[in-house]
Design a protein around this motif. Structure first.
Motif, PDB file in Angstrom:
ATOM      1  N   LYS A   1      77.646  21.280  85.399  1.00 45.27           N
ATOM      2  CA  LYS A   1      76.403  20.588  85.067  1.00 45.27           C
ATOM      3  C   LYS A   1      75.493  20.400  86.271  1.00 45.27           C
ATOM      4  O   LYS A   1      74.282  20.234  86.121  1.00 45.27           O
ATOM      5  N   ASP A   2      76.082  20.425  87.475  1.00 52.58           N
ATOM      6  CA  ASP A   2      75.288  20.172  88.677  1.00 52.58           C
ATOM      7  C   ASP A   2      74.541  21.407  89.155  1.00 52.58           C
ATOM      8  O   ASP A   2      73.747  21.324  90.088  1.00 52.58           O
ATOM      9  N   LYS A   3      74.749  22.559  88.537  1.00 50.73           N
ATOM     10  CA  LYS A   3      74.110  23.793  88.985  1.00 50.73           C
ATOM     11  C   LYS A   3      72.920  24.122  88.086  1.00 50.73           C
ATOM     12  O   LYS A   3      73.066  24.301  86.879  1.00 50.73           O
ATOM     13  N   ASP A   4      71.747  24.208  88.702  1.00 50.98           N
ATOM     14  CA  ASP A   4      70.542  24.550  87.944  1.00 50.98           C
ATOM     15  C   ASP A   4      70.517  26.027  87.574  1.00 50.98           C
ATOM     16  O   ASP A   4      69.988  26.407  86.531  1.00 50.98           O
ATOM     17  N   ILE A   5      71.073  26.853  88.466  1.00 56.77           N
ATOM     18  CA  ILE A   5      71.139  28.295  88.202  1.00 56.77           C
ATOM     19  C   ILE A   5      72.558  28.763  88.469  1.00 56.77           C
ATOM     20  O   ILE A   5      73.311  28.129  89.208  1.00 56.77           O
ATOM     21  N   ALA A   6      72.922  29.880  87.879  1.00 53.08           N
ATOM     22  CA  ALA A   6      74.267  30.420  88.056  1.00 53.08           C
ATOM     23  C   ALA A   6      74.429  30.997  89.454  1.00 53.08           C
ATOM     24  O   ALA A   6      73.477  31.507  90.053  1.00 53.08           O
ATOM     25  N   THR A   7      75.646  30.902  89.990  1.00 57.18           N
ATOM     26  CA  THR A   7      75.939  31.555  91.263  1.00 57.18           C
ATOM     27  C   THR A   7      75.908  33.071  91.060  1.00 57.18           C
ATOM     28  O   THR A   7      76.030  33.559  89.921  1.00 57.18           O
ATOM     29  N   PRO A   8      75.743  33.859  92.130  1.00 54.95           N
ATOM     30  CA  PRO A   8      75.706  35.321  91.960  1.00 54.95           C
ATOM     31  C   PRO A   8      76.935  35.886  91.243  1.00 54.95           C
ATOM     32  O   PRO A   8      76.807  36.753  90.369  1.00 54.95           O
ATOM     33  N   LYS A   9      78.132  35.385  91.588  1.00 52.77           N
ATOM     34  CA  LYS A   9      79.333  35.913  90.956  1.00 52.77           C
ATOM     35  C   LYS A   9      79.425  35.487  89.500  1.00 52.77           C
ATOM     36  O   LYS A   9      79.874  36.255  88.639  1.00 52.77           O
ATOM     37  N   ALA A  10      78.999  34.260  89.205  1.00 53.33           N
ATOM     38  CA  ALA A  10      78.990  33.822  87.810  1.00 53.33           C
ATOM     39  C   ALA A  10      78.004  34.658  87.002  1.00 53.33           C
ATOM     40  O   ALA A  10      78.267  35.019  85.851  1.00 53.33           O
ATOM     41  N   PHE A  11      76.870  34.989  87.618  1.00 48.61           N
ATOM     42  CA  PHE A  11      75.878  35.826  86.932  1.00 48.61           C
ATOM     43  C   PHE A  11      76.458  37.201  86.626  1.00 48.61           C
ATOM     44  O   PHE A  11      76.220  37.761  85.544  1.00 48.61           O
ATOM     45  N   LEU A  12      77.225  37.767  87.567  1.00 47.91           N
ATOM     46  CA  LEU A  12      77.843  39.075  87.323  1.00 47.91           C
ATOM     47  C   LEU A  12      78.757  39.026  86.105  1.00 47.91           C
ATOM     48  O   LEU A  12      78.782  39.958  85.295  1.00 47.91           O
ATOM     49  N   ILE A  13      79.511  37.943  85.978  1.00 48.45           N
ATOM     50  CA  ILE A  13      80.408  37.806  84.826  1.00 48.45           C
ATOM     51  C   ILE A  13      79.606  37.747  83.539  1.00 48.45           C
ATOM     52  O   ILE A  13      79.918  38.416  82.553  1.00 48.45           O
ATOM     53  N   MET A  14      78.561  36.944  83.549  1.00 44.97           N
ATOM     54  CA  MET A  14      77.813  36.693  82.320  1.00 44.97           C
ATOM     55  C   MET A  14      76.905  37.852  81.922  1.00 44.97           C
ATOM     56  O   MET A  14      76.659  38.062  80.736  1.00 44.97           O
ATOM     57  N   ALA A  15      76.419  38.620  82.915  1.00 45.44           N
ATOM     58  CA  ALA A  15      75.378  39.604  82.586  1.00 45.44           C
ATOM     59  C   ALA A  15      75.741  41.050  82.877  1.00 45.44           C
ATOM     60  O   ALA A  15      75.142  41.956  82.284  1.00 45.44           O
ATOM     61  N   GLU A  16      76.707  41.302  83.772  1.00 47.14           N
ATOM     62  CA  GLU A  16      76.897  42.667  84.233  1.00 47.14           C
ATOM     63  C   GLU A  16      78.263  43.278  83.931  1.00 47.14           C
ATOM     64  O   GLU A  16      78.366  44.478  83.687  1.00 47.14           O
ATOM     65  N   ILE A  17      79.326  42.481  83.970  1.00 48.02           N
ATOM     66  CA  ILE A  17      80.672  43.055  83.851  1.00 48.02           C
ATOM     67  C   ILE A  17      80.853  43.827  82.547  1.00 48.02           C
ATOM     68  O   ILE A  17      81.377  44.937  82.536  1.00 48.02           O
ATOM     69  N   SER A  18      80.407  43.250  81.439  1.00 46.85           N
ATOM     70  CA  SER A  18      80.579  43.928  80.147  1.00 46.85           C
ATOM     71  C   SER A  18      79.887  45.287  80.144  1.00 46.85           C
ATOM     72  O   SER A  18      80.426  46.269  79.623  1.00 46.85           O
ATOM     73  N   ARG A  19      78.705  45.331  80.733  1.00 43.86           N
ATOM     74  CA  ARG A  19      77.954  46.598  80.771  1.00 43.86           C
ATOM     75  C   ARG A  19      78.684  47.643  81.600  1.00 43.86           C
ATOM     76  O   ARG A  19      78.792  48.809  81.195  1.00 43.86           O
ATOM     77  N   TYR A  20      79.217  47.237  82.751  1.00 48.38           N
ATOM     78  CA  TYR A  20      79.921  48.186  83.609  1.00 48.38           C
ATOM     79  C   TYR A  20      81.248  48.623  82.993  1.00 48.38           C
ATOM     80  O   TYR A  20      81.678  49.774  83.177  1.00 48.38           O
ATOM     81  N   VAL A  21      81.893  47.728  82.273  1.00 45.16           N
ATOM     82  CA  VAL A  21      83.144  48.107  81.597  1.00 45.16           C
ATOM     83  C   VAL A  21      82.865  49.163  80.536  1.00 45.16           C
ATOM     84  O   VAL A  21      83.623  50.120  80.363  1.00 45.16           O
ATOM     85  N   ASP A  22      81.762  49.013  79.804  1.00 44.01           N
ATOM     86  CA  ASP A  22      81.390  50.013  78.806  1.00 44.01           C
ATOM     87  C   ASP A  22      81.050  51.354  79.464  1.00 44.01           C
ATOM     88  O   ASP A  22      81.339  52.420  78.910  1.00 44.01           O
ATOM     89  N   MET A  23      80.456  51.302  80.643  1.00 41.86           N
ATOM     90  CA  MET A  23      80.059  52.533  81.337  1.00 41.86           C
ATOM     91  C   MET A  23      81.257  53.272  81.928  1.00 41.86           C
ATOM     92  O   MET A  23      81.366  54.500  81.804  1.00 41.86           O
ATOM     93  N   HIS A  24      82.158  52.539  82.575  1.00 36.48           N
ATOM     94  CA  HIS A  24      83.216  53.164  83.369  1.00 36.48           C
ATOM     95  C   HIS A  24      84.631  52.962  82.813  1.00 36.48           C
ATOM     96  O   HIS A  24      85.569  53.601  83.291  1.00 36.48           O
ATOM     97  N   HIS A  25      84.786  52.047  81.859  1.00 33.07           N
ATOM     98  CA  HIS A  25      86.097  51.721  81.277  1.00 33.07           C
ATOM     99  C   HIS A  25      87.070  51.166  82.316  1.00 33.07           C
ATOM    100  O   HIS A  25      88.275  51.122  82.082  1.00 33.07           O
ATOM    101  N   THR A  26      86.562  50.745  83.457  1.00 36.17           N
ATOM    102  CA  THR A  26      87.381  50.134  84.502  1.00 36.17           C
ATOM    103  C   THR A  26      86.475  49.440  85.494  1.00 36.17           C
ATOM    104  O   THR A  26      85.276  49.763  85.597  1.00 36.17           O
TER     105      THR A  26
END
Length: 215
Positions: free
Chosen positions: A137-162
């Motif tokens: 609750k104390d974070k106004d914006i996501a940390t860079p690593k949290a952002f990767l989890i929320m926005a990027e990991i799924s996309r890269y998993v679909d692209m590379h399967h690893t």
């Protein structure tokens, strides 16, 4: 990408939130923090004295492997100190740690993930995204690593399967081998020839299949 370090955020958030709630009521935070650290030590987890008391990679992984047991013990400590602060303590932070444990497991796997594991990983990323605002609750914006989890990991998993083959751990695993090769070429006085010999050892190492031992 050192994904397991998300556990650091969760652990520190637990302590920070208890601190914020405890200080107005005159609670001894230093005593509480010391008890928290003793629980972590019980599971062979050590908070670093530098870098704001964060955890290194192996400690993060141990934290994620044992998060349920750790939160159970931390919750008991909070209850004994101030019962009102322990309301849904384990459930609150467990909602973020449970998907993080799954994310850590599959993003570190140095192999092609089958479909069901990719689906588990993507579902865990979505679960973490849904709980991030509640746990931090104390974070106004996501940390860079949290952002990767929320926005990027799924996309890269679909692209590379690893993801494991792209991790920092994969690169860092070359350090011990590089040290061995540098010992072999240290008697070569010419720096250019020494570097060429070093790279030759690395090329041979990368091109050679691992040894198999017959049982």
């Amino acid at each position: 990408m050192e994904e397991a370090s998300k556990a650091v955020d969760a652990a520190m958030a637990a302590i920070a939130e208890v601190t914020a709630e405890a200080e107005p009521e005159g609670m001894d935070f230093e005593s509480l923090k010391s008890k928290f650290e003793l629980v972590l030590q019980k599971f062979n987890i050590c908070m670093q004295k530098y870098w704001s008391g964060t955890l290194v990679g192996p400690d993060c992984r141990r934290f994620l492997d044992e998060w349920e047991n750790i939160l159970t013990e931390l919750e008991e400590i909070v209850k004994s100190e101030k019962g009102s602060l322990a309301t849904d303590f384990k459930g609150r932070f467990g909602k973020a740690l449970k998907p993080l444990a799954i994310i850590s497991r599959y993003t570190r796997a140095v192999r092609v993930l089958p479909l069901h594991e990719r689906n588990l990983l993507k579902a865990a990323c979505n679960d973490f995204a849904g709980e991030y605002g509640t746990c931090f609750k104390d974070k106004d914006i996501a940390t860079p690593k949290a952002f990767l989890i929320m926005a990027e990991i799924s996309r890269y998993v679909d692209m590379h399967h690893t993801l494991g083959i792209f991790s920092e751990e994969a690169m860092e695993s070359l350090h011990p081998q590089d040290n061995k090769f540098r010992l072999r070429v240290r008697t070569i006085r010419d720096p250019i020839a020494r570097h060429q010999a070093l790279m030759k050892f690395h090329r041979i190492f990368q091109a050679t299949k691992p040894r198999t031992h017959n049982k």
